[in-house]
Enzyme design. Structure first.
Site, short mmCIF file in Angstrom:
data_model
loop_
_atom_site.label_atom_id
_atom_site.label_comp_id
_atom_site.label_asym_id
_atom_site.label_seq_id
_atom_site.Cartn_x
_atom_site.Cartn_y
_atom_site.Cartn_z
CG ASP A 340 32.03 68.47 35.17
OD1 ASP A 340 33.08 68.12 34.60
OD2 ASP A 340 30.98 67.81 35.11
CG ASP A 531 28.13 65.38 37.32
OD1 ASP A 531 28.87 65.26 38.31
OD2 ASP A 531 28.33 64.77 36.26
CG ASP A 535 32.71 66.99 39.02
OD1 ASP A 535 33.86 66.71 38.62
OD2 ASP A 535 31.77 67.22 38.27
#
Length: 639
Positions: A340, A531, A535
């Site tokens: 990410d 994080d 996600d």
């Protein structure tokens, strides 16, 4: 790196050590008396010389073997040692056979020495991981009715006020009401540098207050606190076994019965086929007993799980929590690393850098955006509120979040849309795409386009170094999956040296892209690093979900397989290197144990060892186990 192996024994271990020393003294005395004084005594009297030493050191092995037999758990190392040593004691009564009383006691003494050594090693490994248990303070100091009361952390309710003096651990997650201080986060992150906190800052349980007095409002019950989540994770580490551990478990289940049957065949078949059973039986029985001593699988059964346990413990010392051996094994096999962007490779602390109004003023554009995002914890929302600091913001009647696009906020008769270009098109606002490396936040009022605000994020310190280290480790494909625009993703990827990127993705799109990458990989595993807050679906779908900066994030600890407790992306290649080193240690132990035992078994069965038969048998069992355990302990150390 030298093995860090300090001798720190429990009372039970000390008692076993004294038994071993006592038995060794009795064995030496019996040996000297037999050789120098009573060499011509009948066999039964010579046996009586050695029985005290044998029973002193081996009574618990005999008892465990008998108890396991009574519970139909016959084939284990206690049974093998019992049969081998009792057989060695009895062989001297066969016609023409040489008594092996000293050898029988010697085998039991060295077996118990290996067991003691193993117990100390396992204890040290457990203590390394259990040191994390110290992050839970036994009591919390709470303000109640104007007084300070000490209660168990579980008894503290959300909203109560904690008092944390210098030197004390924070018992529950919360937010600072009064005071400034520095916190020691070493137990959670593995980093010694203190973290400064001020009024309004979030703090998590497990940190130690270093300087000032803090008053903290509790925001989570103990059961949902960072400390509680980590301790639950540690308690369940042993449940996620690796393929190597499962192989060893299955191997031992079939291996031990096999060697017992093989020993019986070795004892009886050659004498039967020789044509002179009575003269050859003692010789082949001795070889069969040696075979049993060598075949004890403790070197494998103990050292392999111990290496994984040590590897997990070593990782925890650098602020990396690995949920189990199977996750450590998967981490070591990393082939593709997917990231990410926001908050993982970039700081996630956005700032407003440009304001471009079209149908309103600069001040009105900032005010409307901040008011619409007033309740959001997203980094972009925080940047908008920070830019509007000091202004009076209108209160929205209702706010609707549109996943992956932005928010819709209603102020009386006005509907304010704040988000990306897709949201503008969805509400019918006439916005156009802008070329920028930052993030453009578009605004509309009742479908009338108002303008956009440019927000920029910075690449996190250490991200480029982490990507370079991953490439050096053989991970040639690194991918960024982000909900941000293509231009922003491409800019970050170019700065960091990331090979691929996909932009403008919704959470479901990230899962789809990960599934495509999973289908394209070869023998290794796919890591997804995020994080841990938005996600969670992708962390769960990847072969290894890695949550970064997860201190205080419940979702991260729940969804991920590996948890990096701070925001340093350089921890990822360090964790992979540590996992691969642990796997090398496991393979070394497997090759050592099987190789040495196989060679000595073969030579012993063929009668090639001569007078060295029993010493080599003891080395193949206890000696190899000690070497394997020492090698496994190396996994506890970190470079």
């Amino acid at each position: 790196m030298p093995v860090d192996f300090e001798i720190s024994m429990t009372r039970r271990q000390k008692r076993n050590l004294y038994r071993i020393i006592g038995a060794a003294v009795l064995l030496l005395a019996a040996f000297l008396i037999e050789r120098l004084v009573l060499a011509d005594l009948p066999v039964v009297w010579r046996l009586c010389l050695y029985l005290p030493a044998y029973l002193l050191v081996g009574y618990d092995v005999l008892w465990r073997a008998l108890r396991h037999i009574s519970h139909a758990q016959v084939f284990d190392e206690n049974f093998l040692m019992t049969i081998a040593t009792l057989g060695a004691l009895a062989i001297g009564f066969l016609p023409g056979a040489k008594a092996e009383f000293a050898e029988a006691v010697f085998v039991m003494v060295f077996y118990q020495t290996g067991e003691l050594f193993q117990s100390i090693a396992v204890g040290k490994s457990r203590r390394s991981i259990s040191a994390l248990m110290d992050i839970r303070p036994p009591l919390a100091r709470v303000e109640r009715a104007g007084r300070e009361v000490e209660v168990a952390p579980e008894a503290v309710a959300v909203g109560e006020i904690l008092l944390i003096r210098p030197g004390e651990r924070i018992a529950l997650d919360g937010r600072v009401l009064n005071g400034t201080s520095d916190l020691n986060t070493l137990a959670l992150t593995g980093e010694a540098a203190p973290r400064a906190v001020d009024v309004g800052d979030a703090v998590v349980s497990g940190c130690t207050n270093l300087t000032g007095l803090l008053r903290i409002r509790v925001e989570k019950p103990y059961s949902e606190s960072t400390v509680s989540r980590i301790l639950q994770l540690i308690e369940h580490m042993g449940e996620r076994k690796s393929r190597n551990e499962k192989f060893i478990t299955r191997f031992a289940r079939y291996y031990t019965p096999f060697v017992v049957i093989a020993a019986l065949l070795l004892a009886f078949l050659p004498p039967l086929f020789s044509g002179d059973f009575s003269n050859h039986f003692a010789e082949w029985l001795s070889r069969a007993l040696t075979f049993l001593v060598i075949s004890c699988p403790c070197a494998l059964v103990i050292s392999v799980p111990l290496a994984f346990f040590g590897g997990i413990g070593g990782a925890s010392r650098m602020g990396v929590l690995i949920k189990g051996a199977q996750d450590l094994e998967a981490l070591a096999a990393a082939e593709i690393a997917v990231f990410d962007k926001t908050g993982t490779l970039t700081c996630g602390s956005f700032t407003v850098t440009e304001v471009h109004p079209v149908a309103c003023t600069d001040s009105e554009l900032i005010t409307l955006a901040a008011a619409a995002e007033a309740a959001s914890n997203h980094p972009i929302a925080k940047a908008l509120r920070a830019a509007a600091m000091g202004r009076e913001l209108p209160l929205a009647d209702c706010v609707t979040e549109v996943a992956g696009r932005g928010v819709l906020a209603r102020f009386g008769e006005e509907e304010i849309a704040v988000g990306n270009l897709a949201l503008m098109r969805e509400v019918g606002a006439n916005a156009v795409e802008v070329e920028t490396d930052g993030t453009a936040v578009f605004l509309s009022r009742n479908a009338t386009y108002l303008g956009y605000i440019l927000i920029s994020d910075c690449v996190k310190e250490g991200s480029a170094e982490a990507i370079g280290a991953l490439a050096a480790q053989g991970i040639q494909r690194t991918v960024i999956l982000t909900g941000d625009r293509e231009r922003v993703a491409a800019s970050v990827a170019k700065k960091l040296g990331v090979t691929d990127w996909q932009a403008a993705l919704l959470p479901a799109d990230k899962v789809r892209e990960v599934e495509v990458l999973l289908a394209a990989k070869q023998k290794g595993t796919l890591l997804f690093v995020g994080d841990g807050i938005n996600d969670a679906p992708v962390l769960s779908r990847a072969d290894v979900g890695v949550a970064m900066g997860a201190m205080g994030s419940d979702i991260a600890i729940e969804a991920a397989d590996v948890v990096l407790m701070d925001d340093d992306p350089r921890k990822l290649p360090r964790a992979i290197a540590h996992a691969r080193r642990t796997l090398r240690i496991v393979r070394q132990n497997i090759v050592l144990a099987l190789g040495v035992k196989g060679a000595v078994l073969l030579c012993g069965g063929l009668g090639l060892l001569g007078a060295w038969q029993m010493p080599l048998a003891i080395f193949a069992d206890v000696g190899v186990a000690m070497i394997a355990i020492l090698n496994a302990m190396r996994a506890l150390s970190i470079k």
